[in-house]
Design an enzyme around this catalytic site. Structure first.
Site, PDB file in Angstrom:
ATOM      1  CG  HIS A 126      -0.299  -0.069   2.526  1.00 30.33           C
ATOM      2  ND1 HIS A 126       0.172  -1.243   3.046  1.00 30.33           N
ATOM      3  CD2 HIS A 126       0.000   0.888   3.439  1.00 30.33           C
ATOM      4  CE1 HIS A 126       0.706  -1.023   4.233  1.00 30.33           C
ATOM      5  NE2 HIS A 126       0.634   0.276   4.495  1.00 30.33           N
TER       6      HIS A 126
ATOM      7  CG  HIS B  16       1.180   5.568   3.790  1.00 27.03           C
ATOM      8  ND1 HIS B  16       0.448   5.512   4.959  1.00 27.03           N
ATOM      9  CD2 HIS B  16       1.886   4.405   3.749  1.00 27.03           C
ATOM     10  CE1 HIS B  16       0.710   4.374   5.595  1.00 27.03           C
ATOM     11  NE2 HIS B  16       1.582   3.688   4.877  1.00 27.03           N
TER      12      HIS B  16
END
Ligand code: AMP
Ligand code: ZN
Length: 136
Positions: A98, A100
């Site tokens: 993932h 940010h």
């Protein structure tokens, strides 16, 4: 797969969805550094960037740019940080790749990375060579 982000992809756990397409999903982090802090995840599980399929790489950049643009416009930010914590030592807590996207504001008080520096040019050259020689 007992992965919290896979569960979000499957709709088994709710998320504050910003946007999705066939390959990726963007949603708000529940622990924002600044309000509007958004996570972008590939829908297919991979544990980190090294594990992430090459076929999706160019689509990923396009997706990140689209969402980052919306984060900046939607929050009125002056800029943003794009980051990925790769591995436990780097602060990765969720082992599903993932990114940010953190909206940043002039004078938001957040500090960027401290600079350690090198002892001298020889040490810097030593690091340059070790990394350069490790390219596959
Ligand atoms: P990292 O430390 O890079 O693994 O970041 C994990 C991120 O996921 C942090 O921003 C957490 O606040 C966020 N997070 C963890 N669980 C959830 C969840 N269920 N929904 C949204 N964000 C989450
Ligand atoms: Zn997963």
């Amino acid at each position: 797969m007992d992965c919290i982000f896979c569960k979000i992809v499957k709709g088994e756990i709710p998320c504050a969805k910003i946007y999705e397409d066939k390959e990726f999903l963007a949603f708000l982090s529940i622990g924002p550094v600044n309000k509007g802090h958004t996570l972008v995840i590939p829908k297919e599980h991979s544990k980190n960037l090294f594990d992430f399929p090459k076929a999706e790489e160019s689509d990923l950049v396009e997706f990140l740019k689209k969402v980052a643009d919306a984060v900046v416009k939607g929050t009125g930010a002056d800029g943003f940080n794009l980051s990925l914590n790769n591995g436990k030592a780097a602060g990765q807590l969720v082992f599903h790749t993932h990114f940010h996207i953190i909206p940043r504001f002039n004078n938001d008080g957040l500090k960027s990375w401290p600079e350690e520096g090198y002892i001298n040019n020889e040490e810097m050259e030593d690091y340059r060579k070790k990394i350069s020689d490790s390219l596959d």
